[in-house]
Design an enzyme around this catalytic site. Structure first.
Site, mmCIF file in Angstrom:
data_model
loop_
_atom_site.group_PDB
_atom_site.id
_atom_site.type_symbol
_atom_site.label_atom_id
_atom_site.label_comp_id
_atom_site.label_asym_id
_atom_site.label_seq_id
_atom_site.Cartn_x
_atom_site.Cartn_y
_atom_site.Cartn_z
ATOM 1 N N SER A 173 0.814 -1.214 0.000
ATOM 2 C CA SER A 173 0.000 0.000 0.000
ATOM 3 C C SER A 173 0.853 1.271 0.000
ATOM 4 O O SER A 173 1.602 1.504 -0.949
ATOM 5 C CB SER A 173 -0.952 -0.031 1.195
ATOM 6 N N ASP B 221 -3.058 6.449 -3.074
ATOM 7 C CA ASP B 221 -1.947 5.809 -2.366
ATOM 8 C C ASP B 221 -1.335 4.728 -3.276
ATOM 9 O O ASP B 221 -1.772 4.549 -4.420
ATOM 10 C CB ASP B 221 -2.399 5.270 -0.997
ATOM 11 N N ASP C 114 -6.217 2.095 -3.438
ATOM 12 C CA ASP C 114 -7.537 1.864 -2.838
ATOM 13 C C ASP C 114 -8.034 3.108 -2.107
ATOM 14 O O ASP C 114 -9.214 3.234 -1.836
ATOM 15 C CB ASP C 114 -7.558 0.616 -1.917
HETATM 16 MG MG MG Z 1 -3.764 1.238 0.170
#
Ligand code: MG
Length: 463
Positions: free
Chosen positions: A100, A243, A247
């Site tokens: 992420s 990011d 998401d």
């Molecule tokens: Mg993320």
């Protein structure tokens, strides 16, 4: 309680605690778990833009194949794109290799269930149990899995988004947008989506690059200086940043003002609640009351959950919610799928602007404003539970407390605001969140309750 899987899958530093032996073992455990209910599981695997993806992808794929699962590699895609693919193409499970927003030397593994939602804690616990006991069920030589690739995932996902918004209405407005993909996975989807929605785009850091040369991939104000500057110097309707695995989305209004995620959550929630003439929305206890106010004023009902997007998504499914999400820019639109989705957030914001014919700053100004303070205090993991219980005992009879909520940590409602004290699920820290409409009260509450937690940790350390 899982040891490897945290709030968002397994994360670690590459070739340290995130290595190919771990990925191989997790692949074998994952396949063993799936084969308990499906004879020949079919798994989709995708990655973000990180440099260690090939190493981890091939290792976990090898583990899955060894148990007899077939693996389809869909390539570099945002997490929500992989999730949509799993749901729409009837995969039995999905793997996304991503860390992420973490720095480039991190990577991670996240699991997706057959309905496209993130793995529940039960599934993660079952996979970990197999992993630690090495209780793998390997396939016979003739039954090992087959590996293939598929490049249709991005088109499938973009078409899915286009089928849920009013494309003609958005296209007529010919929006001008500044987009910052942070060299992350959003780069392969979001510019194309904007083009299909008739927008012209100023692109910043829209080439996937796992060294993240543009900026740190967490879309915090301090990382978005270039985007904010670009918005201020041009005539765009807004700026948008994603990011690393796309998401989460953060928006910058047309004046260059950073919009915190809870305000975007409230704006989208208002719109969707009004469109549905009511309905349930879901969010964790950490979200600002501005969301609760907005949902209730729009005729909807709000349910609070524990922290973690998989928990929010599952409660949304159970309660047939119309909307949900987190205060960090992770918005969930059940009309498309039950997961955080930044590209879908972008499409909805464009639709709202097209319908309302007002600027983003004007629409955000209508959302109630609360002063928020967040602080953290170091606390060893083994003490968290006992400190939590002692804190509840200490504060429950406090005369200022109107209501206590123990959904996650302890949330104290006082006149004009609230205080939430909760141990982090992933780090050796205690978090204290404070909110009030009054800046002075928020500051005072933050100081007082930080001290209460500090004193409690101190007293536990000395006993
Ligand atoms: Mg993320």
């Amino acid at each position: 309680m899982t040891k490897l899987f945290g709030t968002n899958g397994i994360r670690g530093v590459v070739n340290n605690d995130m290595n190919c032996e771990l990925a191989l073992g997790i692949g074998k455990a994952w396949g063993t778990y799936l084969k308990r209910t499906v004879a020949k599981p079919k798994i989709a695997i995708g990655t973000d833009a990180r440099l260690s993806n090939d190493m981890l992808n091939t290792a976990i794929t090898s583990g899955l194949l060894s148990t007899g699962c077939d693996v389809v590699d869909v390539g570099l895609v945002p997490t929500p794109t992989l999730q949509y693919t799993v749901k729409e193409k009837d995969f039995d499970s999905g793997v996304i290799i991503t860390a992420s927003h973490n720095p480039p030397h991190f990577n991670g593994i996240k699991g997706v269930a057959s309905d496209g939602t993130e793995f529940s804690k039960n599934v993660e616990e079952a996979i970990e149990k197999i992993y630690f006991e090495k209780n793998f069920s390997l396939a016979n030589w003739g039954d090992v899995g087959k590996h293939s690739t598929w490049d249709g995932s991005i088109d499938l996902y973009i078409n899915g988004i286009l089928s849920t918004v009013d494309v003609d209405l958005i296209r007529k407005q010919r929006f001008h947008v500044a987009l910052d993909c942070g060299n992350g996975a959003g780069s392969v989807v979001t510019p194309t989506l904007l083009e299909k929605l008739g927008c012209t785009t100023i692109e910043l850091f829209c080439e996937p690059d796992g060294t993240f040369p543009g900026h740190n991939s967490e879309p915090l104000p301090e990382n978005l200086g270039e985007l904010i500057k670009t918005v201020k110097e041009s005539d765009v309707s807004f700026g948008m940043a994603q990011d690393g695995d796309a998401d989460r989305a953060i928006f910058i209004d047309e004046n260059g003002t950073y919009i915190w995620g809870d305000k975007t959550l409230s704006l989208a929630g208002k719109y969707i609640t009004e469109e549905n003439k009511g309905g349930i929305s879901v969010t964790p206890v950490t979200t600002s009351t501005c969301f609760e106010d907005t949902i209730q004023n729009s005729g909807g009902e709000l349910i609070y959950t524990r922290v973690g997007s998989p928990i929010v998504a599952r409660v949304m499914m159970e309660r047939n919610a119309v909307f949900g999400g987190e205060e960090n820019g992770g918005l969930i639109f059940p009309e498309l799928q039950y997961c955080r989705d930044s590209a879908m957030s972008l499409a909805i914001i464009l639709e709202i602007l097209a319908k309302e014919k007002r600027s983003l700053s004007e629409l955000i100004a209508e959302i109630p404003n609360y002063e928020v303070y967040k602080t953290k205090i170091t606390c060893s993991n083994d003490k968290k539970e006992v400190i939590m219980r002692a804190l509840v005992d200490k504060v429950k009879d406090n005369k200022d407390v109107i209501k206590i909520d123990e959904t996650d940590g302890v949330k104290l409602y006082v006149k004009g605001g609230w205080i939430l004290m909760r141990p982090s699920g992933t780090e050796p820290i205690f978090r204290v969140y404070v909110e009030s409409k009054d800046k002075h009260q928020a500051e005072q509450l933050a100081l007082n309750y930080k001290k209460i937690v500090e004193d409690m940790i101190q007293s536990m350390n000395t006993t």
